[in-house]
Every structure is written in C-alpha cells, then in structure tokens.
Scaffold this motif. Structure first.
Motif, mmCIF file in Angstrom:
data_model
loop_
_atom_site.group_PDB
_atom_site.id
_atom_site.type_symbol
_atom_site.label_atom_id
_atom_site.label_comp_id
_atom_site.label_asym_id
_atom_site.label_seq_id
_atom_site.Cartn_x
_atom_site.Cartn_y
_atom_site.Cartn_z
ATOM 1 N N LEU A 64 0.839 -1.193 0.000
ATOM 2 C CA LEU A 64 0.000 0.000 0.000
ATOM 3 C C LEU A 64 0.881 1.252 0.000
ATOM 4 O O LEU A 64 1.970 1.245 0.584
ATOM 5 C CB LEU A 64 -0.868 0.032 1.262
ATOM 6 C CG LEU A 64 -1.877 -1.097 1.452
ATOM 7 C CD1 LEU A 64 -2.478 -1.018 2.851
ATOM 8 C CD2 LEU A 64 -2.977 -1.002 0.404
ATOM 9 N N PRO A 65 0.426 2.345 -0.615
ATOM 10 C CA PRO A 65 1.115 3.635 -0.429
ATOM 11 C C PRO A 65 0.788 4.131 0.980
ATOM 12 O O PRO A 65 -0.025 5.031 1.191
ATOM 13 C CB PRO A 65 0.509 4.522 -1.528
ATOM 14 C CG PRO A 65 -0.818 3.924 -1.808
ATOM 15 C CD PRO A 65 -0.704 2.451 -1.544
ATOM 16 N N ALA A 66 1.416 3.477 1.966
ATOM 17 C CA ALA A 66 0.924 3.479 3.340
ATOM 18 C C ALA A 66 1.463 4.600 4.217
ATOM 19 O O ALA A 66 1.118 4.681 5.387
ATOM 20 C CB ALA A 66 1.259 2.127 3.992
ATOM 21 N N ARG A 67 2.337 5.459 3.664
ATOM 22 C CA ARG A 67 2.853 6.572 4.472
ATOM 23 C C ARG A 67 2.052 7.828 4.170
ATOM 24 O O ARG A 67 1.954 8.262 3.017
ATOM 25 C CB ARG A 67 4.339 6.787 4.196
ATOM 26 C CG ARG A 67 4.941 7.926 5.018
ATOM 27 C CD ARG A 67 6.449 7.910 4.998
ATOM 28 N NE ARG A 67 6.973 6.908 5.931
ATOM 29 C CZ ARG A 67 7.771 5.917 5.594
ATOM 30 N NH1 ARG A 67 8.146 5.753 4.345
ATOM 31 N NH2 ARG A 67 8.221 5.067 6.505
ATOM 32 N N LEU A 68 1.451 8.399 5.218
ATOM 33 C CA LEU A 68 0.603 9.581 5.093
ATOM 34 C C LEU A 68 1.152 10.714 5.960
ATOM 35 O O LEU A 68 1.667 10.469 7.064
ATOM 36 C CB LEU A 68 -0.825 9.257 5.558
ATOM 37 C CG LEU A 68 -1.642 8.289 4.696
ATOM 38 C CD1 LEU A 68 -2.812 7.734 5.501
ATOM 39 C CD2 LEU A 68 -2.149 8.999 3.442
ATOM 40 N N THR A 85 -1.687 -2.544 9.588
ATOM 41 C CA THR A 85 -2.618 -3.664 9.457
ATOM 42 C C THR A 85 -4.054 -3.167 9.553
ATOM 43 O O THR A 85 -4.399 -2.415 10.472
ATOM 44 C CB THR A 85 -2.384 -4.703 10.580
ATOM 45 O OG1 THR A 85 -1.023 -5.115 10.560
ATOM 46 C CG2 THR A 85 -3.279 -5.919 10.383
ATOM 47 N N GLN A 86 -4.875 -3.614 8.600
ATOM 48 C CA GLN A 86 -6.308 -3.321 8.679
ATOM 49 C C GLN A 86 -6.930 -4.285 9.681
ATOM 50 O O GLN A 86 -6.888 -5.501 9.505
ATOM 51 C CB GLN A 86 -6.957 -3.477 7.309
ATOM 52 C CG GLN A 86 -8.423 -3.083 7.287
ATOM 53 C CD GLN A 86 -9.019 -3.176 5.889
ATOM 54 O OE1 GLN A 86 -8.458 -3.820 5.012
ATOM 55 N NE2 GLN A 86 -10.158 -2.534 5.682
ATOM 56 N N ILE A 87 -7.497 -3.745 10.740
ATOM 57 C CA ILE A 87 -8.067 -4.591 11.797
ATOM 58 C C ILE A 87 -9.467 -5.046 11.403
ATOM 59 O O ILE A 87 -9.763 -6.238 11.350
ATOM 60 C CB ILE A 87 -8.088 -3.830 13.132
ATOM 61 C CG1 ILE A 87 -6.648 -3.489 13.543
ATOM 62 C CG2 ILE A 87 -8.769 -4.651 14.216
ATOM 63 C CD1 ILE A 87 -6.566 -2.585 14.749
ATOM 64 N N GLU A 88 -10.329 -4.106 11.125
ATOM 65 C CA GLU A 88 -11.655 -4.397 10.580
ATOM 66 C C GLU A 88 -12.262 -3.095 10.100
ATOM 67 O O GLU A 88 -12.026 -2.029 10.676
ATOM 68 C CB GLU A 88 -12.573 -5.056 11.626
ATOM 69 C CG GLU A 88 -12.847 -4.218 12.847
ATOM 70 C CD GLU A 88 -13.828 -4.887 13.784
ATOM 71 O OE1 GLU A 88 -14.644 -5.687 13.293
ATOM 72 O OE2 GLU A 88 -13.799 -4.591 14.994
ATOM 73 N N GLY A 89 -13.015 -3.180 9.015
ATOM 74 C CA GLY A 89 -13.636 -1.980 8.483
ATOM 75 C C GLY A 89 -12.611 -0.899 8.179
ATOM 76 O O GLY A 89 -11.620 -1.133 7.491
ATOM 77 N N ASP A 90 -12.842 0.295 8.741
ATOM 78 C CA ASP A 90 -11.946 1.422 8.514
ATOM 79 C C ASP A 90 -10.987 1.649 9.677
ATOM 80 O O ASP A 90 -10.400 2.722 9.811
ATOM 81 C CB ASP A 90 -12.769 2.692 8.260
ATOM 82 C CG ASP A 90 -13.514 2.622 6.931
ATOM 83 O OD1 ASP A 90 -12.886 2.213 5.939
ATOM 84 O OD2 ASP A 90 -14.713 2.947 6.902
ATOM 85 N N GLU A 171 -2.812 -8.738 -4.057
ATOM 86 C CA GLU A 171 -3.637 -8.621 -2.852
ATOM 87 C C GLU A 171 -3.148 -7.460 -1.982
ATOM 88 O O GLU A 171 -2.094 -7.542 -1.355
ATOM 89 C CB GLU A 171 -3.598 -9.933 -2.055
ATOM 90 C CG GLU A 171 -4.050 -11.157 -2.832
ATOM 91 C CD GLU A 171 -5.519 -11.095 -3.221
ATOM 92 O OE1 GLU A 171 -6.297 -10.465 -2.475
ATOM 93 O OE2 GLU A 171 -5.886 -11.674 -4.261
ATOM 94 N N GLU A 172 -3.913 -6.366 -1.952
ATOM 95 C CA GLU A 172 -3.465 -5.178 -1.225
ATOM 96 C C GLU A 172 -3.467 -5.410 0.279
ATOM 97 O O GLU A 172 -4.379 -6.020 0.818
ATOM 98 C CB GLU A 172 -4.372 -3.990 -1.564
ATOM 99 C CG GLU A 172 -4.210 -3.520 -2.999
ATOM 100 C CD GLU A 172 -5.018 -2.270 -3.291
ATOM 101 O OE1 GLU A 172 -4.401 -1.251 -3.643
ATOM 102 O OE2 GLU A 172 -6.242 -2.344 -3.160
ATOM 103 N N GLY A 173 -2.388 -4.904 0.939
ATOM 104 C CA GLY A 173 -2.389 -5.030 2.394
ATOM 105 C C GLY A 173 -1.041 -4.956 3.076
ATOM 106 O O GLY A 173 -0.981 -5.017 4.294
ATOM 107 N N SER A 174 0.059 -4.808 2.347
ATOM 108 C CA SER A 174 1.386 -4.820 2.972
ATOM 109 C C SER A 174 1.922 -3.425 3.254
ATOM 110 O O SER A 174 1.675 -2.477 2.512
ATOM 111 C CB SER A 174 2.393 -5.552 2.075
ATOM 112 O OG SER A 174 2.398 -6.937 2.348
#
Length: 342
Positions: A64-68, A85-90, A171-174
């Motif tokens: 993911l482009p995970a740095r904000l 890590t996505q825990i659940e939902g948002d 699979e997006e998520g790393s």
C-alpha cells in the motif's frame, strides 16, 4: 543463542539505495547446502537451477502507499502515519511519528480533509489504532494521498513507485514489499513456466515485524509481530502434488517461507487451505517441513531474516557467504542482490 551470533560487518555503502533498471540483472549468489560451495551469477541465471516439475512459491501481496502526512486538527501539528494492518472496516493499526502528539480522541486530517482519522486506541512503541472517515473508496483515496513506505535505510527518493512492487502483486495489504520477488519480470516468469516449472501463489501481508529490530540479547526471547496470511485450496493441492512427485518447492522470500512453514508445522508437511495470523519466528535449530530451496535477498546484521536463512542452511556457512558478499561488493537488502539456497 545470542544476537551477536548473527552479526557481520556491513559497510553502509553496500545498502542499495535504488533499484537496477533491469530487475533480472542483479547478481545472484548460489549456495549449495550439501557441499558448501558458493557460485556467482546474475539473477536471470536462476532458471538454470530450476528443474521441470519444481515449484516456485511467490507472495502476491501488494504494498500500500501506506505513508501519510497529516495535521492535528486541534493544534495544527504535523504528524507522519504509517499504515500497518487493517483490523476491521476502517480501523487500522498504525505507527505514528511523533507518537506522543497523538492520544486517544486525537483527530488528524490528510489532504485538506479528503481523509480524516480519529485515534481510538493507543499501543506501545508508537502504535495507535486509527479509524478513518472519507468519501468514495479508501484505496483510491490512499493512492492519491499516500507515499510508498520505503525502509528507513533507503535515503533516495523512488522515481517509479512500481519498482517497490513485484510484477505479480495482487492482494493489497502490505506495509513493505516481499523484496526477493522484486527480481522477477513477466518475461523471466514466462521462461520459467515454459521450462515446466510451476508457479504457486500465497499471500502474507508484511507488517510491523519488518520494521522492528531484535532488541534482546537472547534471540529465543524475541517476539514477532503477527501478520495475516492466506493459502487457497488450489495452491494447497498444487504444492501437495509437487511433494508427492518428489520435486522441489522453492520459496521466493522469507515471507513465503514463513507462510509455508506456518501451515506445514502441525501437519508434517501437508498443505491445507488456510488463513489467519502468524507470528512464527524461525531461527537455528529449526526443522523445515515445507521448503526445499529458498530465494532471498541479503539481509541486515542481527535481523530475524538472517536468522531464518541460517536455520535453513548453517550459520557458519551463511556468515561465510555474507562476508564473501561484502568482499565482492554485492548490494544488500530491499533493492539489492539475491541469494539462492539449494
């Protein structure tokens, strides 16, 4: 077993800062675990060490482009957020710098309000749980506002963010790339398949464990952060058939290895369709049940990754190979060169 047992001298200039123009042109050190021989090649030569009926196992996670970069609504203070890590939902587990500025109830805005996050829980080591609010599709907003989270030892800007992504990422998520796979191109994978070598995919979303150094003297007391993994029924059947034929399962990267060993450790090496969270920590001595070969990059001293590689071979042999890599000026870590152990 002490952390110093996995130390070696790594000159800083050998940590690769940028990817090579041609993914397959990186160097490849081939280690034979039986006769302790070391050979030097380029990555495109890996096909010569694969036989018809063997199977390469690739981790198809997508970074993911995970740095904000955001602003606290109450004070205007700037904060940096790294999605883990996505825990659940948002709701996401994140790292925040500086963490002391963000407490439960803190609201952070990103991109002039296109994305808003509320801190709903705090954890140790700068960890926080954020709940995001936005219009539209989260991953599209993230793609617009986020940056690729390169490791802290890479100081150069990445000109093409796809270069920190495998060509088969799905699979997006790393929060980080499974970097052993960065050496493959579609063309090389096609040649490998034409030779009769099978390709199988698993998923492990790389999370906090990649960023957490071993901080204890006794290796056995280190705790890995749990990461989500998944193996489909199709892949499980494919790998079981490879084993039955007596062919080799060659894992591409430590993330694929940890997934395969997690699934096989309680079944005597039989693969099953499974998903869940793994905190498996592999270090010597460890009896591998899933893999027959390993493709990996060159890792940092005292890391859990060099411990895993040492467990698959022999610590003294691996340190000999690493010292040879330093002597021959191999490039290390994410954008560096590769090693094949058979």
């Amino acid at each position: 077993m002490r952390i110093e047992d996995f130390d070696f001298n790594l000159p800083e200039e050998l940590i690769a800062q940028t990817p090579l123009k041609d993914r397959t042109s990186s160097r490849l050190m081939v280690l034979n675990r039986s006769d302790k021989s070391i050979k030097h090649h380029h990555f495109y030569d890996v096909i010569d060490y694969l036989e018809k009926g063997d199977c390469l196992v690739l981790n198809n996670t997508k970074v993911l482009p995970a740095r904000l970069y955001g602003t606290k609504i109450d004070t205007g203070a700037k904060v940096e957020v790294l999605l883990l890590t996505q825990i659940e939902g948002d709701r996401w587990e994140v790292l925040i710098k500086p963490a002391k500025r963000v407490k439960e109830g803190t609201i952070i805005t990103f991109g002039d309000g296109k994305l808003v996050a509320t801190c709903v829980d705090t954890k140790d080591h700068g960890g926080r749980i954020l709940e995001f609010d936005y219009d539209g599709i989260f991953y599209e907003v993230l793609d617009e506002l986020g940056e690729m989270p390169l490791p802290p030892y890479i100081k150069e800007q990445l000109e093409e963010k796809d270069r920190y992504q495998t060509v088969y990422a799905r699979e997006e998520g790393s929060a980080a790339a499974p970097t052993a796979g960065l050496h493959f191109t579609e063309e090389l994978l096609d040649k490998i398949k034409q030779k009769g070598v099978e390709i199988a995919f698993i998923t492990l979303h790389v999370g906090l464990g990649t960023f957490r150094p071993v901080s204890v003297e006794d290796v056995t007391t280190h705790e890995m952060h749990a990461e989500f993994y998944q193996m489909t029924e199709e892949t499980a059947m494919q790998l079981n058939n490879v084993k039955k034929r007596g062919n080799k399962i060659i894992s591409v990267g430590t993330t694929s290895t940890r997934t395969l060993e997690t699934i096989a450790r309680d079944t005597g090496g039989v693969f099953e369709a499974k998903n869940g969270w793994t905190d498996i920590f592999i270090y010597p001595p460890y009896q591998f049940k899933a893999i027959d070969g390993l493709i990996t990059n060159f890792h940092l001293p005292k890391s859990t990754l060099i411990m895993l590689v040492s467990a698959f071979s022999n610590r003294d042999f691996i340190l000999e190979a690493y010292n040879k890599a330093v002597e021959e000026k191999y490039r290390f870590f994410s954008f560096g060169d590769a090693m094949l152990l058979l």
